[in-house]
Scaffold this motif. Structure first.
Motif, PDB file in Angstrom:
ATOM      1  N   ARG A 103      -9.475   6.095  -7.852  1.00 46.16           N
ATOM      2  CA  ARG A 103      -9.685   5.015  -8.921  1.00 46.16           C
ATOM      3  C   ARG A 103      -9.514   3.613  -8.254  1.00 46.16           C
ATOM      4  NH1 ARG A 103     -12.859   6.812 -12.879  1.00 46.16           N
ATOM      5  NH2 ARG A 103     -11.136   8.622 -14.168  1.00 46.16           N
ATOM      6  N   ILE A 104      -8.327   3.408  -7.627  1.00 47.41           N
ATOM      7  CA  ILE A 104      -8.043   2.328  -7.312  1.00 47.41           C
ATOM      8  C   ILE A 104      -8.797   1.647  -5.789  1.00 47.41           C
ATOM      9  CG2 ILE A 104      -6.125   2.375  -8.894  1.00 47.41           C
ATOM     10  CD1 ILE A 104      -4.323   2.353  -5.710  1.00 47.41           C
ATOM     11  N   PRO A 105      -8.947   2.276  -4.993  1.00 43.35           N
ATOM     12  CA  PRO A 105      -9.467   1.300  -4.073  1.00 43.35           C
ATOM     13  C   PRO A 105     -10.058   0.214  -4.255  1.00 43.35           C
ATOM     14  CG  PRO A 105      -9.835   4.210  -3.936  1.00 43.35           C
ATOM     15  CD  PRO A 105      -9.410   3.820  -4.946  1.00 43.35           C
ATOM     16  N   GLY A 106     -11.205   0.207  -5.259  1.00 42.84           N
ATOM     17  CA  GLY A 106     -12.365  -0.700  -5.215  1.00 42.84           C
ATOM     18  C   GLY A 106     -11.584  -2.433  -6.089  1.00 42.84           C
ATOM     19  N   VAL A 107     -10.276  -1.560  -6.823  1.00 43.92           N
ATOM     20  CA  VAL A 107      -9.148  -2.662  -6.911  1.00 43.92           C
ATOM     21  C   VAL A 107      -8.378  -3.406  -6.106  1.00 43.92           C
ATOM     22  CG1 VAL A 107      -7.253  -2.822  -9.141  1.00 43.92           C
ATOM     23  CG2 VAL A 107      -9.116  -1.439  -9.588  1.00 43.92           C
ATOM     24  N   LEU A 108      -7.403  -2.816  -5.113  1.00 47.13           N
ATOM     25  CA  LEU A 108      -7.638  -2.914  -4.149  1.00 47.13           C
ATOM     26  C   LEU A 108      -8.425  -3.956  -3.043  1.00 47.13           C
ATOM     27  CD1 LEU A 108      -5.071  -0.259  -2.983  1.00 47.13           C
ATOM     28  CD2 LEU A 108      -4.458  -1.891  -5.023  1.00 47.13           C
ATOM     29  N   ALA A 109      -9.463  -3.970  -3.161  1.00 43.92           N
ATOM     30  CA  ALA A 109     -10.192  -4.617  -1.855  1.00 43.92           C
ATOM     31  C   ALA A 109     -10.122  -5.749  -2.755  1.00 43.92           C
ATOM     32  CB  ALA A 109     -10.939  -3.858  -1.872  1.00 43.92           C
ATOM     33  N   SER A 110     -10.870  -5.166  -3.954  1.00 48.14           N
ATOM     34  CA  SER A 110     -10.730  -7.478  -4.353  1.00 48.14           C
ATOM     35  C   SER A 110      -9.481  -7.569  -5.248  1.00 48.14           C
ATOM     36  CB  SER A 110     -11.295  -6.248  -6.108  1.00 48.14           C
ATOM     37  OG  SER A 110     -12.651  -5.850  -6.407  1.00 48.14           O
ATOM     38  N   PHE A 111      -7.936  -7.729  -5.013  1.00 48.05           N
ATOM     39  CA  PHE A 111      -7.226  -8.277  -5.200  1.00 48.05           C
ATOM     40  C   PHE A 111      -7.307  -8.702  -4.006  1.00 48.05           C
ATOM     41  CE2 PHE A 111      -2.640  -8.186  -4.693  1.00 48.05           C
ATOM     42  CZ  PHE A 111      -2.498  -8.984  -5.921  1.00 48.05           C
ATOM     43  N   ASN A 112      -6.862  -7.967  -2.523  1.00 54.22           N
ATOM     44  CA  ASN A 112      -6.690  -8.746  -1.568  1.00 54.22           C
ATOM     45  C   ASN A 112      -7.867  -9.404  -0.832  1.00 54.22           C
ATOM     46  OD1 ASN A 112      -5.657  -7.819   1.252  1.00 54.22           O
ATOM     47  ND2 ASN A 112      -7.839  -7.742   1.642  1.00 54.22           N
ATOM     48  N   GLY A 113      -9.173  -9.508  -1.768  1.00 57.34           N
ATOM     49  CA  GLY A 113     -10.231  -9.991  -1.281  1.00 57.34           C
ATOM     50  C   GLY A 113      -9.684 -11.741  -2.199  1.00 57.34           C
ATOM     51  N   ARG A 114      -8.232 -11.650  -3.712  1.00 60.85           N
ATOM     52  CA  ARG A 114      -8.777 -12.730  -4.113  1.00 60.85           C
ATOM     53  C   ARG A 114      -7.419 -13.233  -3.507  1.00 60.85           C
ATOM     54  NH1 ARG A 114      -9.324 -11.548 -10.659  1.00 60.85           N
ATOM     55  NH2 ARG A 114     -11.822 -11.574 -10.292  1.00 60.85           N
ATOM     56  N   TYR A 115      -6.432 -12.808  -3.094  1.00 64.23           N
ATOM     57  CA  TYR A 115      -4.744 -13.020  -2.510  1.00 64.23           C
ATOM     58  C   TYR A 115      -4.507 -12.691  -1.340  1.00 64.23           C
ATOM     59  CZ  TYR A 115      -5.241 -13.688  -7.698  1.00 64.23           C
ATOM     60  OH  TYR A 115      -5.645 -14.788  -9.153  1.00 64.23           O
ATOM     61  N   PRO A 116      -5.056 -12.805  -0.001  1.00 63.70           N
ATOM     62  CA  PRO A 116      -4.820 -12.376   0.974  1.00 63.70           C
ATOM     63  C   PRO A 116      -3.575 -12.060   1.368  1.00 63.70           C
ATOM     64  CG  PRO A 116      -6.170 -14.688   0.434  1.00 63.70           C
ATOM     65  CD  PRO A 116      -5.979 -13.865   0.075  1.00 63.70           C
ATOM     66  N   GLU A 117      -3.041 -13.534   1.104  1.00 63.14           N
ATOM     67  CA  GLU A 117      -0.845 -13.770   1.522  1.00 63.14           C
ATOM     68  C   GLU A 117      -0.232 -12.587   0.523  1.00 63.14           C
ATOM     69  OE1 GLU A 117      -0.503 -15.252   3.605  1.00 63.14           O
ATOM     70  OE2 GLU A 117      -2.752 -15.875   3.628  1.00 63.14           O
ATOM     71  N   VAL A 118      -0.814 -11.412   0.235  1.00 63.00           N
ATOM     72  CA  VAL A 118      -0.241 -10.787  -0.339  1.00 63.00           C
ATOM     73  C   VAL A 118      -0.394  -8.991  -0.055  1.00 63.00           C
ATOM     74  CG1 VAL A 118       0.501  -8.854  -2.619  1.00 63.00           C
ATOM     75  CG2 VAL A 118      -0.435 -11.332  -2.886  1.00 63.00           C
ATOM     76  N   GLU A 119       1.194  -8.774   0.934  1.00 64.06           N
ATOM     77  CA  GLU A 119       1.444  -7.181   1.455  1.00 64.06           C
ATOM     78  C   GLU A 119       0.591  -6.318   1.048  1.00 64.06           C
ATOM     79  OE1 GLU A 119       3.818  -8.197   4.392  1.00 64.06           O
ATOM     80  OE2 GLU A 119       3.854  -9.900   4.846  1.00 64.06           O
ATOM     81  N   LEU A 120      -0.279  -5.706   0.736  1.00 60.42           N
ATOM     82  CA  LEU A 120      -0.133  -4.794  -0.659  1.00 60.42           C
ATOM     83  C   LEU A 120       0.351  -3.380   0.826  1.00 60.42           C
ATOM     84  CD1 LEU A 120      -2.944  -4.451  -2.052  1.00 60.42           C
ATOM     85  CD2 LEU A 120      -0.990  -4.543  -3.231  1.00 60.42           C
ATOM     86  N   ASP A 121       1.553  -2.587  -0.106  1.00 63.14           N
ATOM     87  CA  ASP A 121       2.461  -1.282   0.658  1.00 63.14           C
ATOM     88  C   ASP A 121       1.871   0.152  -0.447  1.00 63.14           C
ATOM     89  OD1 ASP A 121       3.870   0.244   2.077  1.00 63.14           O
ATOM     90  OD2 ASP A 121       4.660  -0.731   1.772  1.00 63.14           O
ATOM     91  N   LEU A 122       0.482   0.310  -0.735  1.00 62.58           N
ATOM     92  CA  LEU A 122       0.749   1.448  -1.057  1.00 62.58           C
ATOM     93  C   LEU A 122       1.526   2.539  -0.815  1.00 62.58           C
ATOM     94  CD1 LEU A 122      -0.702   2.594  -3.805  1.00 62.58           C
ATOM     95  CD2 LEU A 122      -2.613   3.261  -2.016  1.00 62.58           C
ATOM     96  N   SER A 123       1.939   3.179  -1.219  1.00 62.18           N
ATOM     97  CA  SER A 123       3.179   4.444  -1.605  1.00 62.18           C
ATOM     98  C   SER A 123       2.460   5.752  -2.444  1.00 62.18           C
ATOM     99  CB  SER A 123       4.329   4.934  -1.592  1.00 62.18           C
ATOM    100  OG  SER A 123       4.548   3.793  -1.083  1.00 62.18           O
ATOM    101  N   THR A 124       2.182   6.725  -2.663  1.00 58.75           N
ATOM    102  CA  THR A 124       1.405   7.988  -3.450  1.00 58.75           C
ATOM    103  C   THR A 124       2.930   9.269  -3.805  1.00 58.75           C
ATOM    104  OG1 THR A 124       0.466   9.063  -1.353  1.00 58.75           O
ATOM    105  CG2 THR A 124      -0.703   7.457  -2.772  1.00 58.75           C
ATOM    106  N   GLY A 125       2.642   9.618  -4.073  1.00 56.73           N
ATOM    107  CA  GLY A 125       3.332  10.422  -4.672  1.00 56.73           C
ATOM    108  C   GLY A 125       3.354  11.268  -6.581  1.00 56.73           C
ATOM    109  N   PRO A 126       3.980  12.157  -7.055  1.00 55.27           N
ATOM    110  CA  PRO A 126       3.892  12.556  -8.629  1.00 55.27           C
ATOM    111  C   PRO A 126       4.376  11.516  -9.066  1.00 55.27           C
ATOM    112  CG  PRO A 126       5.459  13.783  -7.713  1.00 55.27           C
ATOM    113  CD  PRO A 126       4.764  13.433  -6.246  1.00 55.27           C
ATOM    114  N   SER A 127       4.460  11.424 -10.664  1.00 55.69           N
ATOM    115  CA  SER A 127       4.350  10.984 -11.623  1.00 55.69           C
ATOM    116  C   SER A 127       6.142  10.779 -11.827  1.00 55.69           C
ATOM    117  CB  SER A 127       4.317  11.021 -12.704  1.00 55.69           C
ATOM    118  OG  SER A 127       2.318  10.569 -12.942  1.00 55.69           O
ATOM    119  N   GLY A 128       7.614  11.461 -11.762  1.00 55.65           N
ATOM    120  CA  GLY A 128       8.650  11.122 -10.769  1.00 55.65           C
ATOM    121  C   GLY A 128       9.308  10.269 -10.108  1.00 55.65           C
ATOM    122  N   SER A 129       8.396  10.704  -9.255  1.00 53.61           N
ATOM    123  CA  SER A 129       8.613   9.915  -7.808  1.00 53.61           C
ATOM    124  C   SER A 129       8.815   8.047  -7.590  1.00 53.61           C
ATOM    125  CB  SER A 129       7.982  10.328  -6.710  1.00 53.61           C
ATOM    126  OG  SER A 129       8.197  11.947  -6.194  1.00 53.61           O
TER     127      SER A 129
END
Length: 291
Positions: A103-129
């Motif tokens: 779902r979000i690869p395209g969203v993250l790519a668009s966000f990075n293109g608009r705001y390149p100074e933001v350092e996205l740090d993605l973590s994955t896991g179940p909802s509870g975590s």
């Protein structure tokens, strides 16, 4: 205790090595050793267990880490709030594995293109975590199964996920819980919202699954079901993104179990230009986020 000590502590906790942490934050190792000892002396506790050249967090250190990360995140937010500049700095974001994959690869790519100074740090896991990460301040925001009813959390719906039961191709139709009674089921850990969804689906039909086998990835889940080992629940979009998905049969869940919403959540007291920009982008490109 000062911010530099907290930054050093978090770096060493992450890398479990003075040398690796020093390289990451561009300081000499001797400086890190001295500042860590000063921090421990100030707190009156040992934050690390020292074994040869490795350091691992003590029980007290693990507890302190959440507070340290929260303090540093708040400092970043405060600086951004008064800077009057474009979003910048660290943006730790969490997501369900299925959302991160589909779902979000395209969203993250668009966000990075608009705001390149933001350092996205993605973590994955179940909802509870992911929810715990937001509440503890380790994550600024997270994509989770929602809505979340918590007084400290706000959020918006973003994606609708069609949920399906996957079964071996030779399996009889699975249209309700009783069709799967006694079957082996494959699930993630106990804090997984999709696991709870599956269990409620059985319970509503007064059915009980057989053995419950915990696994770590959707690809393993697909392989086990394809081999005839049992059943599993999965978002259709995630299933159809994986090679070999035609080796199983997907049976739609019905009624209130048919669709789950993925929400983006954050703490109500969060002040973050990056988060504001991210939410604005989602509302711009995702119909569900505008509702």
């Amino acid at each position: 205790m000062d911010l530099v000590q907290l930054e050093i502590f978090c770096a060493v906790a992450q890398h479990q090595s003075i040398a690796a942490a020093a390289e990451r934050i561009h300081r000499v190792p001797s400086n890190l050793t001295t500042r860590l000892k000063q921090l421990e002396a100030d707190l009156g506790v040992d934050l690390f267990i020292r074994e040869n050249n490795r350091l691992r967090l003590s029980a007290t250190g693990r507890n302190f880490l959440g507070y340290a990360q929260n303090i540093l995140n708040l400092v970043d937010q405060a600086r951004a709030a008064v800077s009057g500049e474009e979003p910048a700095g660290s943006f730790p974001l969490g997501a369900l594995e299925s959302a991160a994959a589909v779902r979000i690869p395209g969203v993250l790519a668009s966000f990075n293109g608009r705001y390149p100074e933001v350092e996205l740090d993605l973590s994955t896991g179940p909802s509870g975590s992911m929810i715990d990460g937001v509440l503890e301040g380790r994550l600024v925001a997270a994509f989770v199964d929602g809505p979340i009813k918590h007084p400290a959390i706000d959020g918006i719906p973003v994606f609708d996920e069609e949920m399906v039961i996957i079964a071996p191709t030779q399996h009889a139709p699975v249209r309700r819980g009783r069709d799967a009674a006694g079957e082996v089921i494959y699930v993630f850990r106990d804090n997984c919202s999709y696991r709870h969804h599956f269990e409620k689906w059985f319970a509503q039909d007064k059915a009980i699954p057989g053995k419950v086998r915990e696994i770590e990835s959707y690809h393993t889940m697909l392989a086990c079901v394809s081999a005839g080992g049992g059943l599993a629940v999965i978002p259709r979009a995630m299933l159809e993104s994986m090679p070999g998905y035609t080796s199983v049969t997907a049976w739609p869940m019905h009624g209130k179990f048919a669709v789950l919403q993925t929400w983006l959540i954050w703490r109500r007291d969060t002040t973050s230009r990056a988060l504001d920009a991210f939410v604005s982008l989602l509302r711009e490109i995702q119909p569900a986020a505008r509702s």
